[in-house]
Design a protein around this motif. Structure first.
Motif, short mmCIF file in Angstrom:
data_model
loop_
_atom_site.label_atom_id
_atom_site.label_comp_id
_atom_site.label_asym_id
_atom_site.label_seq_id
_atom_site.Cartn_x
_atom_site.Cartn_y
_atom_site.Cartn_z
N ALA A 198 0.85 -1.33 0.04
CA ALA A 198 -0.08 -0.06 -0.11
C ALA A 198 1.14 1.35 0.09
O ALA A 198 1.90 1.20 0.45
N ASP A 199 0.43 2.32 -0.47
CA ASP A 199 0.91 3.54 -0.52
C ASP A 199 0.92 3.80 0.88
O ASP A 199 0.03 4.30 1.38
N ALA A 200 2.17 4.38 1.55
CA ALA A 200 2.05 4.89 2.86
C ALA A 200 1.40 6.37 3.14
O ALA A 200 0.76 6.60 4.09
N THR A 201 1.20 7.13 2.02
CA THR A 201 0.38 8.21 2.08
C THR A 201 -1.00 8.11 1.84
O THR A 201 -1.77 9.02 2.02
N ALA A 202 -1.41 7.02 1.39
CA ALA A 202 -2.85 6.68 0.97
C ALA A 202 -3.06 5.06 1.40
O ALA A 202 -3.04 4.38 0.32
#
Length: 674
Positions: free
Chosen positions: A251-255
């Motif tokens: 997963a994207d750490a920012t989202a």
């Protein structure tokens, strides 16, 4: 390791072999060991988390003797079970009566090794079981080139730490003795009565103080489809591939809700533009979440400026994004955010279009679409690449090894190189973008279609060549505009791109189905009669399941189902050789010429290989979505009759889950699943 060498040479020359190792994966972690379960300080073995090897050795001995391996089983992609014999203990019989059983459970930041000593003998056994642990906390590039990094000495708490990277070992049964040197040795002095056992667990935890991690383990899963087929190999390859894909998700750490598939373990357990895009595209019939997560994660990192070192350009989609651990020299290898790819940007556009056709809401990505299209249309001539720095990738298509682009005599093409499939991707991307722009009332569709029409004309004039078998599209154009006339699998990527006429598609289909390219176990990357054909060459004769899957999809869509079915069946049959876990690539010789071999450094599991069976099923079913009406067209092909009856649960269109059943006669029925 010298930073001024080409990264692909650093990575491939002396790269540790993987083909005899067993792997457990739970992204962003993987653990590789020998088949006996021992993680030895050798090659690529170890527990690797977010591109750092947090453990280089995990071995179990009994009275300082190596147990004798009896076998192992992969219970799921993250779980392995090993059984060995302590033959010097127990009854004096041929069969073993004292066993060491190990259950390995891998999680994104923990590794649990449960050890059971089993005394099935008729006598009491007294012994010492020792677990040896060692760590080098080395970044992946430090050992991918074959180097052997120095060990880090553990502290009294059985903990290793360097540069903000930390590994901690704990046990649920206190050892009787702990020895610390450049490693940690934990001893348990045990007395077991006859017919008893004792079990304990060693838990390893990985942590890092680095604040530059861009990806994380997913909070939720995806891909809940299921399949049953008359072909047991297809059922197993589909099930195994889907399970592997779930364990490769990041997963994207920012989202954190935006999921994507990491390319493969161990070398590519991160975001790769091309790999992640193709994987999401393969999986589209089974939900759009993976596609949209991949698209958004890449859009957040879309190029905004010109940088010759990273090859960033405005609108361009990245090739590879890696975490650089604290204290590590980022000058070694490729830049941590690297844009050296000719094809990720058009592939991004077409994935957006296809996700929309399956029912995804793409309105938030129309801005990145416009910028990606501008990058494509900025090419007045063909899409071509050249590494201007000497430290990037020499070849920037999916066949990115140094010798992958050569002509029929074996001459390596001089850069800049214009790949045939890159033109096909760009042609389709321009048309796909035009459809989206029209649909959402955005300007620019006419310009995109005109650019595609011009490319089509120029491609036909420049790329088509001829050999004794007739005309076919060249692999590429070289720096002088001359066709690179080797017969290769790349032509399979041209089908269903709009770049070929019906007659040209038929010519390509005939070539793909010929003995020169069809190995019987999938599509060879290179003509089997080429003077430099190598059945275990990375891109010069091996079989890549995803490459075959792309061709199968195009063949099925353009009316060449018989060739599609033959190629797909060959890969599915090959899956049985690899315990139904399709590797990244394998040997491309015919069965009668030798055993089907792993490529020695192959990643397994590998995302687009794992997803290949999903494409084969789509081709067999003849799926075509109509999200506007919430339906999907199903036209099963009798060319795939050996797979019928076939039932697929979990096809999704416009948010509706469907069950598709094809009976033995090839008649389909579709039902909505709650």
């Amino acid at each position: 390791m010298k930073a001024n060498l080409r990264p692909e040479l650093l990575q491939m020359h002396n790269q540790p072999f993987l083909h005899e190792l067993v792997t457990a994966v739970a992204a962003p972690a993987s653990v590789l060991s020998a088949p006996d379960g021992q993680v030895r300080r050798d090659g690529a073995q170890g527990w690797i988390v977010a591109d750092v090897r947090h453990l280089a050795e995990l071995t179990v001995v009994v009275d300082d003797r190596q147990p004798v391996a009896l076998g192992h089983r992969q219970e799921d992609p993250a779980t392995l079970r090993f059984v060995s014999a302590a033959r010097h203990l127990g009854d004096e019989l041929t069969e073993p009566t004292v066993r060491v059983e190990r259950l390995r459970r891998t999680a994104p930041d923990t590794l649990r090794e449960t050890i059971t000593l089993v005394n099935d003998s008729r006598r009491e056994v007294t012994t010492t079981v020792s677990v040896r642990l060692a760590a080098d906390l080395a970044p992946i590039l430090a050992f991918r080139g074959g180097e052997r990094p120095a060990l880090v000495a553990p502290t009294g708490a059985v903990e290793w730490a360097v540069g903000g990277r930390v590994t901690v070992a704990t046990t649920d049964r206190a050892p009787d003795h702990v020895e610390l040197a450049d490693h940690a040795r934990l001893d348990w002095h045990l007395t077991l009565p006859a017919r008893t056992r004792v079990t304990w667990t060693v838990t390893l935890t990985a942590a890092s103080a680095s604040d530059d991690a861009v990806f994380t383990a997913p909070r939720a899963g995806a891909l809940t489809a299921a399949l049953t087929s008359a072909d047991a190999n297809l059922t197993a390859v589909f099930r195994t591939g889907l399970d592997d894909l779930r364990h490769l998700l990041l997963a994207d750490a920012t989202a954190p809700d935006d999921l994507f598939a990491a390319a493969g373990a161990p070398w590519y357990l991160t975001l790769f533009g091309r790999d992640s895009l193709w994987t999401a595209r393969f999986a589209l019939p089974f939900g759009t979440d993976l596609a949209m997560g991949t698209l958004r994660t890449l859009a957040r990192r879309q190029g905004t400026k010109h940088d010759p070192v990273t090859e960033e350009e405005p609108g361009k989609i990245a090739h590879e994004i890696r975490r650089v651990p604290s204290g590590v020299d980022s000058a070694v290898g490729l830049p941590p955010v690297y844009y050296g790819t000719i094809d990720a940007t058009p592939l991004w556009i077409s994935l957006l279009h296809d996700a929309w056709r399956w029912g995804a809401d793409v309105t938030d990505l129309l801005g990145p679409l416009r910028r990606a299209l501008d990058w494509v249309l900025s090419h007045d001539d063909f899409l071509a690449y050249q590494d201007s720095t000497g430290t990037g990738l020499a070849n920037q298509g999916w066949k990115d090894s140094p010798d992958s682009i050569q002509d029929s005599a074996g001459n390596i093409a001089a850069a800049p190189v214009a790949l045939s499939e890159a033109q096909a991707y760009a042609h389709r991307a321009a048309l796909d973008a035009a459809t989206l722009l029209d649909t959402f009332g955005q300007p620019g569709a006419a310009e995109a279609r005109a650019w595609a029409a011009d490319l089509n004309t120029r491609f036909r004039a420049k790329f088509w060549v001829r050999d004794a078998g007739g005309p076919f599209p060249a692999l590429a154009l070289d720096a002088h505009g001359a066709p690179v006339d080797a017969l290769a699998s790349n032509m399979g990527h041209l089908l269903d791109s709009g770049l070929l006429t019906e007659e040209e598609s038929a010519l390509v289909a005939a070539r793909l189905g010929s003995e020169r390219l069809d190995s019987g176990s999938g599509l060879r990357t290179f003509d089997g009669t080429h003077p430099f054909f190598n059945p275990v060459g990375y891109h010069t004769g091996s079989v890549w399941p995803h490459d075959t899957a792309i061709a199968v999809d195009g063949l099925a869509r353009t009316g060449h189902a018989a060739v599609a079915a033959a190629l797909a069946t060959g890969v599915v049959r090959a899956g049985a050789r690899f315990a139904h876990r399709l590797p990244e690539l394998y040997g491309g010789w015919a069965e009668e010429d030798g055993p089907l071999l792993d490529y020695p450094s192959t990643c397994r599991p590998q995302a687009w290989s794992a997803a290949s069976a999903l494409v084969f099923v789509r081709a067999a079913l003849g799926l075509s979505p109509d999200a506007a009406n919430g339906t999907v067209e199903v036209r099963p092909s009798q060319a795939f009759a050996a797979w019928f009856p076939l039932t697929v649960d979990g096809v999704e269109v416009a948010g509706r889950r469907l069950r598709i059943t094809v009976d033995e006669a090839g008649t389909a029925s579709v039902a909505t699943v709650s």
